[in-house]
Design a protein around this motif. Structure first.
Motif, PDB file in Angstrom:
ATOM      1  N   THR A   5       0.834  -1.205   0.000  1.00  0.00           N
ATOM      2  CA  THR A   5       0.000   0.000   0.000  1.00  0.00           C
ATOM      3  C   THR A   5       0.869   1.255   0.000  1.00  0.00           C
ATOM      4  O   THR A   5       0.595   2.201  -0.756  1.00  0.00           O
ATOM      5  CB  THR A   5      -0.930   0.010   1.224  1.00  0.00           C
ATOM      6  OG1 THR A   5      -1.668  -1.192   1.256  1.00  0.00           O
ATOM      7  CG2 THR A   5      -1.872   1.193   1.191  1.00  0.00           C
ATOM      8  N   LEU A   6       1.897   1.273   0.832  1.00  0.00           N
ATOM      9  CA  LEU A   6       2.793   2.427   0.870  1.00  0.00           C
ATOM     10  C   LEU A   6       3.540   2.599  -0.454  1.00  0.00           C
ATOM     11  O   LEU A   6       3.716   3.720  -0.936  1.00  0.00           O
ATOM     12  CB  LEU A   6       3.801   2.285   2.011  1.00  0.00           C
ATOM     13  CG  LEU A   6       3.301   2.639   3.402  1.00  0.00           C
ATOM     14  CD1 LEU A   6       4.348   2.296   4.440  1.00  0.00           C
ATOM     15  CD2 LEU A   6       2.950   4.105   3.467  1.00  0.00           C
ATOM     16  N   THR A   7       3.960   1.485  -1.033  1.00  0.00           N
ATOM     17  CA  THR A   7       4.650   1.556  -2.320  1.00  0.00           C
ATOM     18  C   THR A   7       3.731   2.123  -3.387  1.00  0.00           C
ATOM     19  O   THR A   7       4.138   2.979  -4.188  1.00  0.00           O
ATOM     20  CB  THR A   7       5.154   0.164  -2.728  1.00  0.00           C
ATOM     21  OG1 THR A   7       5.973  -0.362  -1.689  1.00  0.00           O
ATOM     22  CG2 THR A   7       5.958   0.223  -4.005  1.00  0.00           C
ATOM     23  N   SER A   8       2.500   1.694  -3.398  1.00  0.00           N
ATOM     24  CA  SER A   8       1.524   2.216  -4.348  1.00  0.00           C
ATOM     25  C   SER A   8       1.262   3.701  -4.109  1.00  0.00           C
ATOM     26  O   SER A   8       1.184   4.490  -5.064  1.00  0.00           O
ATOM     27  CB  SER A   8       0.226   1.426  -4.231  1.00  0.00           C
ATOM     28  OG  SER A   8      -0.758   1.960  -5.066  1.00  0.00           O
ATOM     29  N   PHE A   9       1.139   4.088  -2.851  1.00  0.00           N
ATOM     30  CA  PHE A   9       0.912   5.485  -2.492  1.00  0.00           C
ATOM     31  C   PHE A   9       2.049   6.376  -2.993  1.00  0.00           C
ATOM     32  O   PHE A   9       1.815   7.404  -3.640  1.00  0.00           O
ATOM     33  CB  PHE A   9       0.752   5.616  -0.974  1.00  0.00           C
ATOM     34  CG  PHE A   9       0.668   7.028  -0.483  1.00  0.00           C
ATOM     35  CD1 PHE A   9      -0.467   7.783  -0.703  1.00  0.00           C
ATOM     36  CD2 PHE A   9       1.735   7.603   0.188  1.00  0.00           C
ATOM     37  CE1 PHE A   9      -0.549   9.088  -0.252  1.00  0.00           C
ATOM     38  CE2 PHE A   9       1.663   8.902   0.648  1.00  0.00           C
ATOM     39  CZ  PHE A   9       0.524   9.644   0.425  1.00  0.00           C
ATOM     40  N   PHE A  10       3.292   5.981  -2.704  1.00  0.00           N
ATOM     41  CA  PHE A  10       4.429   6.785  -3.146  1.00  0.00           C
ATOM     42  C   PHE A  10       4.576   6.760  -4.663  1.00  0.00           C
ATOM     43  O   PHE A  10       5.020   7.741  -5.271  1.00  0.00           O
ATOM     44  CB  PHE A  10       5.721   6.327  -2.459  1.00  0.00           C
ATOM     45  CG  PHE A  10       5.838   6.821  -1.051  1.00  0.00           C
ATOM     46  CD1 PHE A  10       6.009   8.162  -0.778  1.00  0.00           C
ATOM     47  CD2 PHE A  10       5.777   5.938   0.016  1.00  0.00           C
ATOM     48  CE1 PHE A  10       6.112   8.626   0.522  1.00  0.00           C
ATOM     49  CE2 PHE A  10       5.878   6.379   1.313  1.00  0.00           C
ATOM     50  CZ  PHE A  10       6.046   7.730   1.577  1.00  0.00           C
ATOM     51  N   GLY A  11       4.200   5.654  -5.285  1.00  0.00           N
ATOM     52  CA  GLY A  11       4.222   5.595  -6.740  1.00  0.00           C
ATOM     53  C   GLY A  11       3.271   6.604  -7.358  1.00  0.00           C
ATOM     54  O   GLY A  11       3.614   7.296  -8.320  1.00  0.00           O
ATOM     55  N   TRP A  12       2.059   6.686  -6.814  1.00  0.00           N
ATOM     56  CA  TRP A  12       1.105   7.668  -7.324  1.00  0.00           C
ATOM     57  C   TRP A  12       1.534   9.096  -6.996  1.00  0.00           C
ATOM     58  O   TRP A  12       1.267  10.024  -7.766  1.00  0.00           O
ATOM     59  CB  TRP A  12      -0.299   7.393  -6.797  1.00  0.00           C
ATOM     60  CG  TRP A  12      -0.944   6.294  -7.560  1.00  0.00           C
ATOM     61  CD1 TRP A  12      -1.210   5.031  -7.133  1.00  0.00           C
ATOM     62  CD2 TRP A  12      -1.371   6.348  -8.924  1.00  0.00           C
ATOM     63  NE1 TRP A  12      -1.774   4.303  -8.140  1.00  0.00           N
ATOM     64  CE2 TRP A  12      -1.886   5.082  -9.247  1.00  0.00           C
ATOM     65  CE3 TRP A  12      -1.366   7.343  -9.896  1.00  0.00           C
ATOM     66  CZ2 TRP A  12      -2.396   4.790 -10.516  1.00  0.00           C
ATOM     67  CZ3 TRP A  12      -1.870   7.053 -11.155  1.00  0.00           C
ATOM     68  CH2 TRP A  12      -2.370   5.789 -11.447  1.00  0.00           C
ATOM     69  N   MET A  13       2.202   9.273  -5.855  1.00  0.00           N
ATOM     70  CA  MET A  13       2.741  10.600  -5.537  1.00  0.00           C
ATOM     71  C   MET A  13       3.770  11.031  -6.574  1.00  0.00           C
ATOM     72  O   MET A  13       3.822  12.201  -6.977  1.00  0.00           O
ATOM     73  CB  MET A  13       3.376  10.613  -4.146  1.00  0.00           C
ATOM     74  CG  MET A  13       2.396  10.778  -3.019  1.00  0.00           C
ATOM     75  SD  MET A  13       3.169  10.776  -1.395  1.00  0.00           S
ATOM     76  CE  MET A  13       4.338  12.085  -1.493  1.00  0.00           C
ATOM     77  N   ILE A  14       4.599  10.078  -7.020  1.00  0.00           N
ATOM     78  CA  ILE A  14       5.588  10.383  -8.056  1.00  0.00           C
ATOM     79  C   ILE A  14       4.887  10.812  -9.336  1.00  0.00           C
ATOM     80  O   ILE A  14       5.254  11.830  -9.948  1.00  0.00           O
ATOM     81  CB  ILE A  14       6.484   9.156  -8.319  1.00  0.00           C
ATOM     82  CG1 ILE A  14       7.368   8.855  -7.128  1.00  0.00           C
ATOM     83  CG2 ILE A  14       7.341   9.368  -9.564  1.00  0.00           C
ATOM     84  CD1 ILE A  14       8.045   7.505  -7.222  1.00  0.00           C
TER      85      ILE A  14
END
Length: 79
Positions: A5-14
């Motif tokens: 979930t955190l990886t997905s969150f930071f990916g979308w932030m990028i």
């Protein structure tokens, strides 16, 4: 909250931040003279100083996007 979930969150932030960065850069390049004249009159600055502040804005935004979005995403991807 899981690592995925955190990886997905930071990916979308990028994606969002670098999308905004691209839009800002294109707008500043496309409307350079118009926007620098308006901001120069608004703040009583020279147009060259306004263009330099645009560069600082884009550079600062890029550094912050790298530090707060890309680096955590890469760290989570390495886990």
């Amino acid at each position: 909250m899981t690592i995925e979930t955190l990886t997905s969150f930071f990916g979308w932030m990028i994606v969002i931040n670098f999308g905004l960065l691209t839009v800002f850069a294109v707008l500043i390049i496309a409307m350079r003279n118009w926007s620098s004249r308006i901001h120069a009159r608004m703040f009583g600055l020279d147009a060259g100083a306004v263009r330099l502040s645009y560069f600082y804005f884009i550079a600062g935004y890029e550094v912050l996007a790298f530090v707060f979005c890309l680096v955590p995403w890469l760290a989570l991807k390495m886990l």
